[in-house]
Design an enzyme around this catalytic site. Structure first.
Site, PDB file in Angstrom:
ATOM      1  N   GLY A  62       0.758  -1.171  -0.248  1.00 31.97           N
ATOM      2  CA  GLY A  62      -0.308  -0.196   0.021  1.00 31.97           C
ATOM      3  C   GLY A  62       1.224   1.761  -0.180  1.00 31.97           C
ATOM      4  N   LEU A  63       0.396   2.622  -0.441  1.00 33.75           N
ATOM      5  CA  LEU A  63       0.750   3.349  -0.122  1.00 33.75           C
ATOM      6  C   LEU A  63       1.477   3.974   1.025  1.00 33.75           C
ATOM      7  CD1 LEU A  63      -2.132   5.910  -2.192  1.00 33.75           C
ATOM      8  CD2 LEU A  63       0.496   4.889  -2.691  1.00 33.75           C
ATOM      9  N   SER A  64       2.751   4.644   0.932  1.00 32.73           N
ATOM     10  CA  SER A  64       3.534   5.321   2.396  1.00 32.73           C
ATOM     11  C   SER A  64       1.752   5.734   3.064  1.00 32.73           C
ATOM     12  CB  SER A  64       4.117   6.751   2.319  1.00 32.73           C
ATOM     13  OG  SER A  64       5.076   6.627   3.333  1.00 32.73           O
ATOM     14  N   GLY A  65       2.288   5.829   4.197  1.00 29.39           N
ATOM     15  CA  GLY A  65       0.525   6.263   5.618  1.00 29.39           C
ATOM     16  C   GLY A  65      -0.160   5.613   5.688  1.00 29.39           C
ATOM     17  N   ALA A  66      -0.571   4.539   4.237  1.00 30.91           N
ATOM     18  CA  ALA A  66      -1.495   3.885   4.386  1.00 30.91           C
ATOM     19  C   ALA A  66      -2.063   2.959   5.779  1.00 30.91           C
ATOM     20  CB  ALA A  66      -1.864   2.747   2.973  1.00 30.91           C
ATOM     21  N   GLY A  67      -0.582   2.531   6.676  1.00 31.66           N
ATOM     22  CA  GLY A  67      -0.581   1.490   7.180  1.00 31.66           C
ATOM     23  C   GLY A  67       0.238   0.080   7.695  1.00 31.66           C
TER      24      GLY A  67
ATOM     25  N   SER B 289       5.971  -1.580  -2.009  1.00 34.26           N
ATOM     26  CA  SER B 289       5.816  -2.921  -3.457  1.00 34.26           C
ATOM     27  C   SER B 289       4.967  -2.926  -4.400  1.00 34.26           C
ATOM     28  CB  SER B 289       5.788  -4.349  -3.444  1.00 34.26           C
ATOM     29  OG  SER B 289       4.636  -4.364  -1.911  1.00 34.26           O
TER      30      SER B 289
HETATM   31  P1  ADP Z   1       3.242   2.839   6.305  1.00 39.55           P
HETATM   32  O1  ADP Z   1       4.305   1.841   7.245  1.00 39.55           O
HETATM   33  O2  ADP Z   1       2.130   2.050   4.989  1.00 39.55           O
HETATM   34  O3  ADP Z   1       4.082   3.906   5.487  1.00 39.55           O
HETATM   35  P2  ADP Z   1       2.869   3.874   8.907  1.00 39.55           P
HETATM   36  O4  ADP Z   1       2.141   2.567   9.709  1.00 39.55           O
HETATM   37  O5  ADP Z   1       4.398   4.634   9.205  1.00 39.55           O
HETATM   38  O6  ADP Z   1       1.923   3.654   7.053  1.00 39.55           O
HETATM   39  O7  ADP Z   1       1.435   4.793   9.441  1.00 39.55           O
HETATM   40  C1  ADP Z   1       0.868   4.976   8.853  1.00 39.55           C
HETATM   41  C2  ADP Z   1      -0.040   6.289  10.555  1.00 39.55           C
HETATM   42  O8  ADP Z   1      -1.657   6.258  10.003  1.00 39.55           O
HETATM   43  C3  ADP Z   1      -0.255   6.296  11.727  1.00 39.55           C
HETATM   44  O9  ADP Z   1       0.685   7.297  12.440  1.00 39.55           O
HETATM   45  C4  ADP Z   1      -1.131   5.213  11.771  1.00 39.55           C
HETATM   46  O10 ADP Z   1      -0.841   5.828  13.271  1.00 39.55           O
HETATM   47  C5  ADP Z   1      -1.784   6.001  11.534  1.00 39.55           C
HETATM   48  N1  ADP Z   1      -3.236   5.796  11.264  1.00 39.55           N
HETATM   49  C6  ADP Z   1      -5.170   5.992  11.753  1.00 39.55           C
HETATM   50  N2  ADP Z   1      -5.195   5.005  11.868  1.00 39.55           N
HETATM   51  C7  ADP Z   1      -5.235   3.614  11.231  1.00 39.55           C
HETATM   52  C8  ADP Z   1      -5.659   2.776  10.876  1.00 39.55           C
HETATM   53  N3  ADP Z   1      -6.582   3.001  11.051  1.00 39.55           N
HETATM   54  N4  ADP Z   1      -4.274   1.843  10.729  1.00 39.55           N
HETATM   55  C9  ADP Z   1      -3.817   2.009  10.517  1.00 39.55           C
HETATM   56  N5  ADP Z   1      -2.826   3.048  10.505  1.00 39.55           N
HETATM   57  C10 ADP Z   1      -3.323   4.066  10.401  1.00 39.55           C
END
Ligand code: ADP
Length: 185
Positions: A24-29, A98
């Site tokens: 998933g996208l950066s920041g997706a979780g 990915s």
């Molecule tokens: P990625 O690894 O995809 O780049 P991260 O996990 O590092 O994303 O960051 C996701 C951010 O979104 C975190 O700050 C997290 O606390 C926040 N967030 C808010 N809601 C959710 C959710 N439902 N699931 C996952 N992350 C979430």
């Protein structure tokens, strides 16, 4: 003796290892959910390893860039290491953007025991969260080829799990992932 990973991966599986691939996208979780899944699996005394894209980029793939070729090679390396671990009975949680479907599919085809988790959040939500400040940098012209902004992302067509993190809690997503993973352990 063959040194072919394809042959060895299927030959020596003890039936417990698997690859859980968060895309998933950066920041997706991806990192947030995979870390929470890790905690749950460890609590069940399962053997778990995390391969996080950001950490891999600083170490195993530090020579690679963000062209299509660099991204493909990064994913190939992660898939290779994940396969080695998984065939030794480890549940490998891969957390990496990915972006290309073909790279993910290649690892699925090679390994078989592969659970694809699409961590799905709209770009505007990821931009709003921006946990690593990457979208801000891109907006300022300091970062090029950011996935979803000026580089492609190919979403999975039929992932085993989809987590819509703009609408679901982390706990909801973890429950979904565990429902797919635990029956395979
Ligand atoms: P990625 O690894 O995809 O780049 P991260 O996990 O590092 O994303 O960051 C996701 C951010 O979104 C975190 O700050 C997290 O606390 C926040 N967030 C808010 N809601 C959710 C959710 N439902 N699931 C996952 N992350 C979430």
């Amino acid at each position: 003796m063959s040194t072919d990973i394809d042959a060895r991966a299927t030959d020596t599986l003890d039936g417990t290892g698997l690859i859980v691939w968060f895309t998933g996208l950066s920041g997706a979780g991806k990192t947030t959910i995979s870390e929470a899944v890790r905690t749950e699996l460890l609590a069940r005394h399962l053997r778990v390893e995390v391969l996080d894209g950001d950490a891999v980029r600083k170490d195993l793939s530090k020579d690679l860039g963000f062209t299509r070729a660099g991204r493909d090679e990064n994913i190939r390396r992660i898939g290779y290491v994940a396969g080695l671990l998984a065939r030794n009975g480890v549940i490998v949680l891969v957390s990496a953007i990915s972006p290309y479907r073909a790279g993910r599919e290649e690892i699925r085809q090679r390994f078989g025991r592969f659970v694809e988790v699409f961590v799905n959040a709209p770009l505007d939500v990821c931009v709003e969260r921006d946990p690593k400040g990457l979208y801000k940098k891109a907006r300022a012209g300091l970062l090029m080829n950011l996935t979803g902004v000026d580089d492609p992302y190919e979403p999975p067509i039929s992932p085993e799990v989809e987590c819509c993190t703009d609408r679901e809690s982390v706990e909801d997503s973890v429950t979904k992932v565990l429902s797919a993973v635990l029956p395979l352990t």
